[in-house]
Enzyme design. Structure first.
Site, mmCIF file in Angstrom:
data_model
loop_
_atom_site.group_PDB
_atom_site.id
_atom_site.type_symbol
_atom_site.label_atom_id
_atom_site.label_comp_id
_atom_site.label_asym_id
_atom_site.label_seq_id
_atom_site.Cartn_x
_atom_site.Cartn_y
_atom_site.Cartn_z
ATOM 1 N N ASP A 1 5.273 -22.238 42.755
ATOM 2 C CA ASP A 1 4.802 -20.937 43.249
ATOM 3 C C ASP A 1 3.561 -21.072 44.126
ATOM 4 O O ASP A 1 2.977 -22.156 44.248
ATOM 5 C CB ASP A 1 4.528 -19.987 42.070
ATOM 6 C CG ASP A 1 3.738 -20.635 40.951
ATOM 7 O OD1 ASP A 1 3.171 -21.722 41.171
ATOM 8 O OD2 ASP A 1 3.679 -20.066 39.854
ATOM 9 N N ASN B 1 1.375 -14.012 28.684
ATOM 10 C CA ASN B 1 2.381 -12.957 28.465
ATOM 11 C C ASN B 1 3.809 -13.516 28.514
ATOM 12 O O ASN B 1 4.767 -12.762 28.623
ATOM 13 C CB ASN B 1 2.208 -11.813 29.484
ATOM 14 C CG ASN B 1 2.421 -12.276 30.921
ATOM 15 O OD1 ASN B 1 2.758 -13.427 31.173
ATOM 16 N ND2 ASN B 1 2.228 -11.379 31.879
#
Ligand code: GLP
Length: 247
Positions: free
Chosen positions: A67, A135
């Site tokens: 990414d 998360n």
């Protein structure tokens, strides 16, 4: 999915490195999927130090990163290209032309996404290194991302912006968007090694390994991957060790 409880963060990195080293010795043209963040830093240090001792060459290795932030120029100290150059590539004998990081400042981001996914499908990583967000995100695939996603642009969740603000002068400087390999791209890797260290990852790690397979916890999809190894230290593995759901 195989879970290995390592002694500590150093042991996590050492075990990950052992897999990489063995695989490159067997196949010097290995395709290695790489991750950023603080977790793999110690692994990259091990790769560098062993390379400097003359034990392993990366001359034919290809790398593909997961990414990149949208909007940061490649030379920006917080860009993932800069991170990879400075924390790994500049210190080993890899050919930079063989290192691929998504271009977060591409003029046509949709085209960049399409080309990146197609590159991954023709260059399936032999080993993909992953971290995990607090998360449960993997790469920048936030909770709710389709398991069928390919490379795409994502709006970062506030929790991720907060987690990553430590690398920037202040929170407002953290880019709001990123370009990320999709979950389908990540799952195409032949082997996945996920590293998790520290108590901030304990809940996410439990959900990834023991929780239901749900898009609410992107890392839970790894339960369906045929060759995934999760390396956790004692703190990140707290809920797994006590064998109960996070409170
Ligand atoms: C970022 C990266 C992820 C990484 C995560 C955890 O969001 N995009 O690839 O796994 O942070 O980072 P850290 O290892 O610093 O906790």
């Amino acid at each position: 999915m195989r879970f290995i409880l390592a002694k500590d963060a150093t042991d996590v990195s050492q075990r990950a490195y052992d897999f990489i080293r063995k695989s490159i010795l067997q196949n010097p043209s290995l395709i290695l999927g790489l991750a950023t963040g603080s977790t793999p830093l110690e692994l990259y240090k091990l790769m560098i130090s062993d390379h400097k001792r003359g034990n392993l060459s990366y001359k034919k290795v290809k790398t593909i990163n997961l990414d990149e932030y949208v909007g940061l120029p490649e030379g920006h100290p917080q860009s993932y290209r800069y991170f990879m150059d400075n924390n790994l590539f500049n210190h080993i004998d890899i050919d930079k032309n063989n290192t691929k990081v998504p271009k977060g400042n591409a003029i046509n981001l949709d085209k960049e996404c399409e080309e990146y996914s197609s590159f991954v499908s023709t260059n399936r990583p032999d080993i993909q290194i992953l971290g995990i967000g607090s998360n449960g995100h993997i790469a920048f695939n936030e909770p709710g991302t389709s398991f069928n996603s390919s490379t795409h642009i994502v709006k970062l969740k506030d929790s991720t912006i907060k987690d990553n603000a430590r690398f920037f002068e202040n929170e407002s400087e953290v880019p709001q968007q990123a370009i990320t390999m999709g979950i389908k791209d990540i799952m195409s890797a032949k082997m996945i090694i996920l590293l998790a260290t520290g108590s901030s990852k304990a809940e996410a790690l439990y959900r990834a390994i023991k929780g239901p397979i749900t898009e609410d916890c992107p890392a839970s999809i790894l339960q369906t991957h045929p060759n995934t190894v999760i390396l956790g230290d004692h703190t990140s593995s707290f809920w797994i060790r006590v064998n109960r759901e996070p409170e």
